[in-house]
Motif scaffolding. Structure first.
Motif, PDB file in Angstrom:
ATOM      1  N   VAL A 198     -65.296 -33.879   3.866  1.00 34.54           N
ATOM      2  CA  VAL A 198     -64.265 -33.556   4.856  1.00 34.54           C
ATOM      3  C   VAL A 198     -63.366 -32.430   4.348  1.00 34.54           C
ATOM      4  CG1 VAL A 198     -62.206 -34.462   6.042  1.00 34.54           C
ATOM      5  CG2 VAL A 198     -64.271 -35.878   5.855  1.00 34.54           C
ATOM      6  N   LEU A 199     -63.084 -32.438   3.043  1.00 31.10           N
ATOM      7  CA  LEU A 199     -62.140 -31.500   2.439  1.00 31.10           C
ATOM      8  C   LEU A 199     -62.828 -30.307   1.782  1.00 31.10           C
ATOM      9  CD1 LEU A 199     -59.853 -34.204   0.755  1.00 31.10           C
ATOM     10  CD2 LEU A 199     -59.517 -33.075   2.965  1.00 31.10           C
ATOM     11  N   ALA A 200     -64.085 -30.044   2.138  1.00 33.36           N
ATOM     12  CA  ALA A 200     -64.898 -29.053   1.431  1.00 33.36           C
ATOM     13  C   ALA A 200     -64.650 -27.602   1.830  1.00 33.36           C
ATOM     14  CB  ALA A 200     -66.385 -29.382   1.617  1.00 33.36           C
ATOM     15  N   ASP A 201     -63.970 -27.353   2.934  1.00 39.34           N
ATOM     16  CA  ASP A 201     -63.781 -25.968   3.387  1.00 39.34           C
ATOM     17  C   ASP A 201     -62.634 -25.315   2.625  1.00 39.34           C
ATOM     18  OD1 ASP A 201     -63.442 -23.557   4.688  1.00 39.34           O
ATOM     19  OD2 ASP A 201     -63.407 -24.415   6.699  1.00 39.34           O
ATOM     20  N   PRO A 202     -62.881 -24.189   1.914  1.00 38.53           N
ATOM     21  CA  PRO A 202     -61.800 -23.510   1.191  1.00 38.53           C
ATOM     22  C   PRO A 202     -60.638 -23.082   2.092  1.00 38.53           C
ATOM     23  CG  PRO A 202     -63.933 -22.671   0.485  1.00 38.53           C
ATOM     24  CD  PRO A 202     -64.192 -23.563   1.669  1.00 38.53           C
ATOM     25  N   ALA A 203     -60.881 -22.932   3.391  1.00 39.05           N
ATOM     26  CA  ALA A 203     -59.812 -22.537   4.313  1.00 39.05           C
ATOM     27  C   ALA A 203     -58.687 -23.575   4.364  1.00 39.05           C
ATOM     28  CB  ALA A 203     -60.381 -22.325   5.716  1.00 39.05           C
ATOM     29  N   LEU A 238     -65.097 -40.048   8.983  1.00 38.11           N
ATOM     30  CA  LEU A 238     -63.782 -39.728   8.448  1.00 38.11           C
ATOM     31  C   LEU A 238     -63.489 -38.269   8.776  1.00 38.11           C
ATOM     32  CD1 LEU A 238     -63.807 -41.438   4.925  1.00 38.11           C
ATOM     33  CD2 LEU A 238     -62.897 -42.305   7.083  1.00 38.11           C
ATOM     34  N   VAL A 239     -62.246 -37.971   9.163  1.00 32.42           N
ATOM     35  CA  VAL A 239     -61.895 -36.612   9.560  1.00 32.42           C
ATOM     36  C   VAL A 239     -60.692 -36.061   8.800  1.00 32.42           C
ATOM     37  CG1 VAL A 239     -62.883 -36.904  11.860  1.00 32.42           C
ATOM     38  CG2 VAL A 239     -60.447 -37.391  11.496  1.00 32.42           C
ATOM     39  N   GLY A 240     -60.005 -36.883   8.013  1.00 28.81           N
ATOM     40  CA  GLY A 240     -58.841 -36.408   7.286  1.00 28.81           C
ATOM     41  C   GLY A 240     -58.048 -37.555   6.712  1.00 28.81           C
ATOM     42  N   TYR A 241     -56.784 -37.277   6.413  1.00 28.61           N
ATOM     43  CA  TYR A 241     -55.930 -38.328   5.852  1.00 28.61           C
ATOM     44  C   TYR A 241     -54.471 -38.071   6.201  1.00 28.61           C
ATOM     45  CZ  TYR A 241     -54.733 -35.010   2.085  1.00 28.61           C
ATOM     46  OH  TYR A 241     -54.290 -33.916   1.365  1.00 28.61           O
ATOM     47  N   VAL A 242     -53.666 -39.119   6.074  1.00 28.16           N
ATOM     48  CA  VAL A 242     -52.211 -39.028   6.118  1.00 28.16           C
ATOM     49  C   VAL A 242     -51.680 -39.777   4.907  1.00 28.16           C
ATOM     50  CG1 VAL A 242     -51.923 -38.727   8.608  1.00 28.16           C
ATOM     51  CG2 VAL A 242     -52.051 -41.039   7.666  1.00 28.16           C
ATOM     52  N   GLN A 243     -50.499 -39.388   4.473  1.00 24.01           N
ATOM     53  CA  GLN A 243     -49.911 -40.077   3.326  1.00 24.01           C
ATOM     54  C   GLN A 243     -48.403 -40.099   3.440  1.00 24.01           C
ATOM     55  OE1 GLN A 243     -51.669 -37.635   0.240  1.00 24.01           O
ATOM     56  NE2 GLN A 243     -49.848 -36.376   0.086  1.00 24.01           N
ATOM     57  N   ALA A 244     -47.810 -41.067   2.751  1.00 20.95           N
ATOM     58  CA  ALA A 244     -46.357 -41.210   2.745  1.00 20.95           C
ATOM     59  C   ALA A 244     -45.918 -41.696   1.370  1.00 20.95           C
ATOM     60  CB  ALA A 244     -45.917 -42.206   3.812  1.00 20.95           C
ATOM     61  N   THR A 245     -44.936 -41.022   0.819  1.00 23.24           N
ATOM     62  CA  THR A 245     -44.270 -41.510  -0.381  1.00 23.24           C
ATOM     63  C   THR A 245     -42.984 -42.166   0.100  1.00 23.24           C
ATOM     64  OG1 THR A 245     -45.201 -39.736  -1.726  1.00 23.24           O
ATOM     65  CG2 THR A 245     -43.272 -40.872  -2.602  1.00 23.24           C
ATOM     66  N   PRO A 290     -63.726 -28.878  10.519  1.00 29.21           N
ATOM     67  CA  PRO A 290     -64.577 -29.092  11.706  1.00 29.21           C
ATOM     68  C   PRO A 290     -63.907 -29.904  12.811  1.00 29.21           C
ATOM     69  CG  PRO A 290     -65.818 -29.518   9.686  1.00 29.21           C
ATOM     70  CD  PRO A 290     -64.367 -29.383   9.301  1.00 29.21           C
ATOM     71  N   TRP A 291     -62.855 -30.656  12.483  1.00 24.48           N
ATOM     72  CA  TRP A 291     -62.213 -31.527  13.473  1.00 24.48           C
ATOM     73  C   TRP A 291     -60.856 -31.008  13.932  1.00 24.48           C
ATOM     74  CZ3 TRP A 291     -64.401 -33.136   8.876  1.00 24.48           C
ATOM     75  CH2 TRP A 291     -65.645 -33.763   8.999  1.00 24.48           C
ATOM     76  N   GLN A 292     -60.475 -29.837  13.470  1.00 24.20           N
ATOM     77  CA  GLN A 292     -59.193 -29.274  13.881  1.00 24.20           C
ATOM     78  C   GLN A 292     -59.266 -28.777  15.321  1.00 24.20           C
ATOM     79  OE1 GLN A 292     -57.989 -26.369  10.931  1.00 24.20           O
ATOM     80  NE2 GLN A 292     -57.816 -27.920   9.330  1.00 24.20           N
ATOM     81  N   GLY A 293     -58.103 -28.665  15.949  1.00 24.61           N
ATOM     82  CA  GLY A 293     -58.035 -28.190  17.319  1.00 24.61           C
ATOM     83  C   GLY A 293     -58.265 -29.276  18.354  1.00 24.61           C
ATOM     84  N   ARG A 294     -58.355 -30.522  17.941  1.00 24.08           N
ATOM     85  CA  ARG A 294     -58.566 -31.641  18.868  1.00 24.08           C
ATOM     86  C   ARG A 294     -57.345 -32.544  18.986  1.00 24.08           C
ATOM     87  NH1 ARG A 294     -64.643 -33.585  17.019  1.00 24.08           N
ATOM     88  NH2 ARG A 294     -65.462 -31.484  16.635  1.00 24.08           N
ATOM     89  N   GLY A 295     -56.270 -32.183  18.300  1.00 21.34           N
ATOM     90  CA  GLY A 295     -55.054 -32.984  18.359  1.00 21.34           C
ATOM     91  C   GLY A 295     -55.040 -34.176  17.419  1.00 21.34           C
ATOM     92  N   TYR A 296     -56.023 -34.281  16.530  1.00 21.40           N
ATOM     93  CA  TYR A 296     -56.067 -35.436  15.627  1.00 21.40           C
ATOM     94  C   TYR A 296     -54.864 -35.467  14.676  1.00 21.40           C
ATOM     95  CZ  TYR A 296     -60.959 -36.459  16.917  1.00 21.40           C
ATOM     96  OH  TYR A 296     -62.116 -36.786  17.581  1.00 21.40           O
ATOM     97  N   ALA A 297     -54.485 -34.312  14.118  1.00 22.80           N
ATOM     98  CA  ALA A 297     -53.378 -34.302  13.153  1.00 22.80           C
ATOM     99  C   ALA A 297     -52.072 -34.734  13.811  1.00 22.80           C
ATOM    100  CB  ALA A 297     -53.240 -32.918  12.525  1.00 22.80           C
ATOM    101  N   SER A 298     -51.786 -34.202  15.013  1.00 23.60           N
ATOM    102  CA  SER A 298     -50.553 -34.593  15.708  1.00 23.60           C
ATOM    103  C   SER A 298     -50.574 -36.067  16.068  1.00 23.60           C
ATOM    104  CB  SER A 298     -50.377 -33.747  16.974  1.00 23.60           C
ATOM    105  OG  SER A 298     -50.106 -32.403  16.635  1.00 23.60           O
ATOM    106  N   GLU A 299     -51.717 -36.539  16.538  1.00 21.05           N
ATOM    107  CA  GLU A 299     -51.841 -37.951  16.897  1.00 21.05           C
ATOM    108  C   GLU A 299     -51.631 -38.842  15.682  1.00 21.05           C
ATOM    109  OE1 GLU A 299     -55.488 -40.820  18.347  1.00 21.05           O
ATOM    110  OE2 GLU A 299     -55.312 -38.853  19.300  1.00 21.05           O
ATOM    111  N   ALA A 300     -52.236 -38.457  14.556  1.00 15.72           N
ATOM    112  CA  ALA A 300     -52.117 -39.254  13.336  1.00 15.72           C
ATOM    113  C   ALA A 300     -50.691 -39.240  12.796  1.00 15.72           C
ATOM    114  CB  ALA A 300     -53.093 -38.742  12.285  1.00 15.72           C
ATOM    115  N   ALA A 301     -50.046 -38.062  12.803  1.00 15.66           N
ATOM    116  CA  ALA A 301     -48.684 -37.970  12.280  1.00 15.66           C
ATOM    117  C   ALA A 301     -47.700 -38.746  13.146  1.00 15.66           C
ATOM    118  CB  ALA A 301     -48.270 -36.502  12.174  1.00 15.66           C
ATOM    119  N   LYS A 302     -47.878 -38.677  14.449  1.00 14.27           N
ATOM    120  CA  LYS A 302     -47.013 -39.440  15.358  1.00 14.27           C
ATOM    121  C   LYS A 302     -47.220 -40.942  15.146  1.00 14.27           C
ATOM    122  CE  LYS A 302     -45.767 -39.669  20.246  1.00 14.27           C
ATOM    123  NZ  LYS A 302     -46.044 -39.158  21.596  1.00 14.27           N
TER     124      LYS A 302
END
Length: 199
Positions: free
Chosen positions: A36-41, A107-114, A129-141
């Motif tokens: 999932v984390l393999a893209d240097p971008a 699996l498409v990513g992760y969230v974390q909290a300290t 590959p999973w960006q642009g689908r709103g997953y990050a915003s949905e997960a953070a919310k």
């Protein structure tokens, strides 16, 4: 009589959003997450490079062991796309649905909290590959709501590079706003959480 607040658990409780299951981190996720984390971008804004599976497993083992500070919790979740009901046909215009069907269960990513008391510093990453689908915003919310209800968090903080517009949009979705504070070239974003309503 003062209220006694129970200590937070070392392992974070799982949570769900409309399309995602946030599962507590385990070292066994390292191989799939390395892909999932393999893209240097992904490291243009944060620095670093894609981790090898063995290095990621070692990192996950340290994270799962928890913070050496007893007043701090390292809560980490991997994000898995939940399978949707129904089948996807082969007719024209179904390419996006077919892609979504194939992604279900991945699996498409992760969230974390300290977490320290009523304050948590949060972060999120979704694989390219999973960006642009709103997953990050949905997960953070979902993370913000989960921390308020399960962790008693009342203040969220994130650090974002000023040129990272996509990450800023995720922060806004989680209820954070930019402050005038900076750390290592990143702007501090912060937001106050409303305590969940008691029925």
């Amino acid at each position: 009589m003062p209220t006694i607040v129970p200590p937070l658990p070392s392992t974070p409780p799982p949570f769900t959003t409309a399309r995602l299951d946030a599962l507590p981190l385990r070292p066994s996720y390292a191989e799939e997450m390395a892909a999932v984390l393999a893209d240097p971008a992904l490291y243009v804004f944060t620095g670093g490079e894609p981790p090898a599976p063995a290095a990621l497993r070692a990192r996950y083992e340290r994270q799962c062991a928890g913070s050496p500070d007893p007043g701090e919790r390292w809560w980490n979740w991997v994000l898995r796309v939940r399978a949707a009901g129904g089948t996807v046909g082969r007719a024209g215009g179904e390419a996006a649905g077919e892609t979504a069907r194939r992604a279900a269960g991945e699996l498409v990513g992760y969230v974390q909290a300290t977490v320290r008391g009523a304050r948590a510093e949060i972060a999120w990453v979704v694989g390219t590959p999973w960006q642009g689908r709103g997953y990050a915003s949905e997960a953070a919310k979902g993370l913000a709501a989960h921390l308020a209800s399960a962790g008693g968090v009342r203040e969220l903080v994130a650090h974002i590079r000023p040129d990272h517009a996509a990450s800023a949009a995720v922060a806004v979705a989680a209820g954070l706003g930019p402050t005038e504070e900076w750390e290592d070239g990143e702007r501090r974003w912060a937001g106050n959480m409303t305590p969940p309503l008691v029925p």
